[in-house]
Design an enzyme around this catalytic site. Structure first.
Site, short mmCIF file in Angstrom:
data_model
loop_
_atom_site.label_atom_id
_atom_site.label_comp_id
_atom_site.label_asym_id
_atom_site.label_seq_id
_atom_site.Cartn_x
_atom_site.Cartn_y
_atom_site.Cartn_z
N THR A 1 0.82 -1.21 0.00
CA THR A 1 0.00 0.00 0.00
C THR A 1 0.86 1.27 0.00
OG1 THR A 1 -1.52 1.26 1.40
CG2 THR A 1 -0.10 -0.27 2.54
N ASP A 2 0.26 2.36 -0.47
CA ASP A 2 0.97 3.65 -0.41
C ASP A 2 1.06 4.18 1.03
OD1 ASP A 2 -1.70 4.33 0.01
OD2 ASP A 2 -1.80 5.84 -1.58
N GLU A 3 0.28 3.58 1.96
CA GLU A 3 0.28 4.11 3.34
C GLU A 3 1.63 3.92 4.03
OE1 GLU A 3 -3.10 3.52 5.78
OE2 GLU A 3 -4.48 3.66 4.10
N LYS B 1 2.28 -3.18 7.35
CA LYS B 1 2.53 -3.38 5.92
C LYS B 1 3.97 -2.98 5.58
CE LYS B 1 0.08 -4.52 3.06
NZ LYS B 1 -0.27 -5.88 2.55
N TYR C 1 -1.69 -0.28 11.06
CA TYR C 1 -1.85 -0.98 9.77
C TYR C 1 -0.66 -0.67 8.86
CZ TYR C 1 -3.25 -1.52 4.87
OH TYR C 1 -3.26 -1.82 3.52
N ASN D 1 -12.08 14.16 1.04
CA ASN D 1 -13.15 13.23 1.40
C ASN D 1 -14.55 13.83 1.28
OD1 ASN D 1 -11.29 11.24 1.95
ND2 ASN D 1 -11.23 11.64 4.15
N ARG E 1 -10.20 10.32 13.08
CA ARG E 1 -9.36 9.13 13.30
C ARG E 1 -8.05 9.58 13.93
NH1 ARG E 1 -8.07 5.99 7.80
NH2 ARG E 1 -9.91 4.77 8.29
P1 NAD Z 1 -9.57 -7.31 2.48
O1 NAD Z 1 -9.55 -6.99 3.92
O2 NAD Z 1 -10.81 -7.04 1.69
O3 NAD Z 1 -9.24 -8.86 2.28
C1 NAD Z 1 -8.25 -9.53 2.99
C2 NAD Z 1 -8.41 -11.03 2.73
O4 NAD Z 1 -7.35 -11.69 3.44
C3 NAD Z 1 -9.73 -11.60 3.27
O5 NAD Z 1 -10.27 -12.49 2.33
C4 NAD Z 1 -9.31 -12.34 4.53
O6 NAD Z 1 -10.16 -13.45 4.83
C5 NAD Z 1 -7.91 -12.78 4.17
N1 NAD Z 1 -7.06 -12.99 5.37
C6 NAD Z 1 -6.90 -12.14 6.43
N2 NAD Z 1 -6.05 -12.69 7.32
C7 NAD Z 1 -5.64 -13.88 6.80
C8 NAD Z 1 -4.76 -14.89 7.25
N3 NAD Z 1 -4.11 -14.79 8.42
N4 NAD Z 1 -4.57 -15.96 6.46
C9 NAD Z 1 -5.23 -16.09 5.28
N5 NAD Z 1 -6.09 -15.17 4.82
C10 NAD Z 1 -6.30 -14.08 5.57
O7 NAD Z 1 -8.32 -6.58 1.86
P2 NAD Z 1 -8.16 -5.85 0.44
O8 NAD Z 1 -8.69 -4.47 0.54
O9 NAD Z 1 -8.63 -6.75 -0.62
O10 NAD Z 1 -6.57 -5.74 0.38
C11 NAD Z 1 -5.79 -6.80 -0.16
C12 NAD Z 1 -4.32 -6.43 -0.07
O11 NAD Z 1 -4.10 -5.22 -0.80
C13 NAD Z 1 -3.85 -6.15 1.36
O12 NAD Z 1 -2.54 -6.67 1.48
C14 NAD Z 1 -3.85 -4.63 1.46
O13 NAD Z 1 -2.88 -4.20 2.39
C15 NAD Z 1 -3.48 -4.25 0.04
N6 NAD Z 1 -3.97 -2.95 -0.41
C16 NAD Z 1 -5.29 -2.61 -0.26
C17 NAD Z 1 -5.73 -1.38 -0.76
C18 NAD Z 1 -7.18 -0.97 -0.65
O14 NAD Z 1 -7.50 0.18 -0.92
N7 NAD Z 1 -8.10 -1.86 -0.27
C19 NAD Z 1 -4.83 -0.51 -1.38
C20 NAD Z 1 -3.48 -0.89 -1.49
C21 NAD Z 1 -3.07 -2.13 -1.01
O1 DAU Z 2 -4.12 3.98 0.57
C1 DAU Z 2 -4.37 2.61 0.48
C2 DAU Z 2 -5.16 2.17 1.68
O2 DAU Z 2 -6.48 2.68 1.51
C3 DAU Z 2 -5.20 0.66 1.86
O3 DAU Z 2 -3.90 0.19 2.10
C4 DAU Z 2 -6.11 0.27 3.02
O4 DAU Z 2 -6.21 -1.15 3.10
C5 DAU Z 2 -7.48 0.85 2.76
O5 DAU Z 2 -8.32 0.60 3.87
C6 DAU Z 2 -7.40 2.36 2.51
O6 DAU Z 2 -7.08 3.07 3.74
P1 DAU Z 2 -7.84 4.41 4.18
O7 DAU Z 2 -7.74 4.57 5.63
O8 DAU Z 2 -7.42 5.56 3.33
O9 DAU Z 2 -9.34 4.00 3.72
P2 DAU Z 2 -10.77 4.22 4.41
O10 DAU Z 2 -11.79 3.78 3.40
O11 DAU Z 2 -10.85 3.62 5.76
O12 DAU Z 2 -10.84 5.79 4.57
C7 DAU Z 2 -10.72 6.66 3.44
C8 DAU Z 2 -10.75 8.09 3.96
O13 DAU Z 2 -12.08 8.37 4.45
C9 DAU Z 2 -9.84 8.35 5.13
O14 DAU Z 2 -9.34 9.68 5.04
C10 DAU Z 2 -10.74 8.23 6.36
C11 DAU Z 2 -12.07 8.72 5.84
N1 DAU Z 2 -13.29 8.09 6.42
C12 DAU Z 2 -13.33 6.74 6.48
C13 DAU Z 2 -14.44 6.10 7.00
C14 DAU Z 2 -14.51 4.59 7.08
C15 DAU Z 2 -14.34 8.89 6.83
O15 DAU Z 2 -14.30 10.12 6.74
N2 DAU Z 2 -15.45 8.26 7.33
C16 DAU Z 2 -15.55 6.90 7.45
O16 DAU Z 2 -16.58 6.40 7.93
#
Ligand code: NAD
Ligand code: DAU
Length: 366
Positions: free
Chosen positions: A141-143, A170, A166, A265, A297
């Site tokens: 992730t970019d985080e 990562k 988190y 947001n 947050r």
């Molecule tokens: P998600 O939370 O939707 O899915 C995670 C999956 O991993 C689920 O199916 C869960 O059951 C499985 N899992 C969790 N713990 C496990 C374990 N111990 N063993 C086996 N399986 C397990 O996540 P996502 O949003 O699909 O993200 C997927 C990947 O991409 C992550 O590594 C996340 O850090 C990365 N990522 C997400 C985003 C985003 O915006 N969602 C952006 C950049 C990177």
């Molecule tokens: O940047 C990549 C990341 O993006 C991934 O690595 C993470 O897995 C993914 O969860 C996401 O992280 P964020 O914290 O940016 O996503 P989230 O959807 O939780 O929040 C997006 C923005 O919105 C953040 O600034 C917090 C704000 N927010 C979030 C929620 C859930 C709100 O204002 N209200 C809310 O209820």
């Protein structure tokens, strides 16, 4: 110019393939590459849902195994059985707010689990002397780069500065992946993407939360004053980038993936709720009345933005969706899949949501 092929996957271990991005990835890859075997190892936490994979569950090149990536015996036996050439590692605890409540769960999966996978891969690939035709794609992730001010963008050379549990977990897994490459010669490649959105995203994340609360006419929580900026990427574009990186990326190289869609947001939430109202033919402004500024947050990263010139110039990847197209497809998907939303919002999620948001909603913005 033709890109040189750098890796040919034959048998692929996909971890976390029942989650949001993993299931979108498998829906693409299993159908696009019928001669490649895909084994999905997923623990099915609250975030994993096999219904996402309904369209491929009978495919002859797809298998599901329920299990934990930290279980080294299980992972080892899967390597024995399926002779993986490739690992694409999505499995993670992925929600920042949950990491503030329970950081150790993030250490267990994101750090220990990821390192377990790297270690089993080392044992099977490096110690057997066949690492050069293998590939371990670590999805990150970019985080990990921390928080930007009003200007600037992350690049692959930006120093790591994670600020939430988190992000720290990562970042740690990225460091282990790189250490296994440098120390043991494991063929690792890393991609760091920005905020994804699209079908099958669990409704704790901002975009599906806003759509589902607008649909149900429930309060829509905006943290702080809604000024934080995210750089949004439609999930199918991310999966296309991952497909390209897997085949054409270079070992030990990092690629940032983003679409240049920076939005504060509050602006995003307003466009989304208006889109929901229009799609449902409701009168203008219905859902805007639901927006509530709530307690921020802790340690909330202000802004993310990515410089994606490396993946564009070296691998020729570009996103296919504008932010507008992606949001329209996403709203249409959630409104047509209310059954999916209801099924994932089970009692334990509703309990979590009430606990998280009652306090926030009552505290108001700051
Ligand atoms: P998600 O939370 O939707 O899915 C995670 C999956 O991993 C689920 O199916 C869960 O059951 C499985 N899992 C969790 N713990 C496990 C374990 N111990 N063993 C086996 N399986 C397990 O996540 P996502 O949003 O699909 O993200 C997927 C990947 O991409 C992550 O590594 C996340 O850090 C990365 N990522 C997400 C985003 C985003 O915006 N969602 C952006 C950049 C990177
Ligand atoms: O940047 C990549 C990341 O993006 C991934 O690595 C993470 O897995 C993914 O969860 C996401 O992280 P964020 O914290 O940016 O996503 P989230 O959807 O939780 O929040 C997006 C923005 O919105 C953040 O600034 C917090 C704000 N927010 C979030 C929620 C859930 C709100 O204002 N209200 C809310 O209820």
């Amino acid at each position: 110019m033709e890109k040189p092929l750098k890796h040919t996957p034959e048998s692929v271990l996909v971890t976390g393939g029942a989650g949001f991005i993993g299931s979108n990835y498998l829906l693409r890859m299993v159908r696009k590459y019928p001669d490649v075997r895909f084994v999905n190892l997923d623990a099915l936490t609250y975030a994993g849902n096999l219904a996402n994979l309904h369209e491929i569950e009978e495919a002859s090149n797809y298998r599901f195994v329920r299990g934990d990536i930290s279980d080294s015996n299980l992972v080892d036996s899967l390597f024995e059985q399926f002779r993986f050439t490739t690992v694409v590692h999505f499995a993670a605890e992925s929600h920042v707010d949950r990491s503030i409540e329970d950081p150790l769960a993030f250490v267990r999966t994101n750090v220990t689990g990821s390192t377990t996978l790297l270690d089993v891969a080392r044992h099977h690939w490096v110690e057997n002397g066949n690492a050069s035709r293998m590939r371990f794609h670590h999805i990150s992730t970019d985080e990990v780069f921390g928080s930007l001010g009003l200007d600037g963008r992350f690049s692959e050379d930006t120093p790591y500065a994670p600020r939430s549990p988190y992000a720290a977990s990562k970042a740690s897994s990225d460091h282990f992946a790189r250490a296994y490459a440098e120390t043991f010669g494991l063929p690792v490649i890393i991609s760091n993407a920005s905020n994804n959105f699209g079908p099958f995203q669990f409704p704790e994340k901002l975009i599906p939360l806003v759509i589902s609360n607008a649909l149900d006419l429930k309060p829509i929580p905006v943290y702080g004053r809604g000024e934080n900026v995210r750089d949004w990427l439609y999930v199918e574009d991310h999966c296309a980038a991952l497909d390209t990186i897997l085949h054409f990326g270079s070992d030990l190289r990092t690629y940032l993936v983003g679409a240049g869609n920076e939005v504060p947001n509050l602006d995003l939430v307003r466009s989304l709720v208006d889109l929901v109202d229009r799609t449902l033919d409701r009168s203008e402004g219905t859902a805007r009345k639901l927006i509530r500024f709530v307690k921020d947050r802790p340690g909330h990263d202000f802004r993310y933005a990515l410089d994606v010139s490396r993946i564009q110039e070296e691998l020729g990847w570009e996103p296919d969706h504008t932010l507008e197209d992606g949001l329209k497809k996403t709203v249409d998907w959630y409104l047509s899949n209310k059954g999916w939303l209801d099924s994932v919002r089970d009692d334990s999620y509703l309990h979590y949501y009430d606990r998280m948001y009652t306090d926030r909603l009552n505290s108001g913005g700051n």
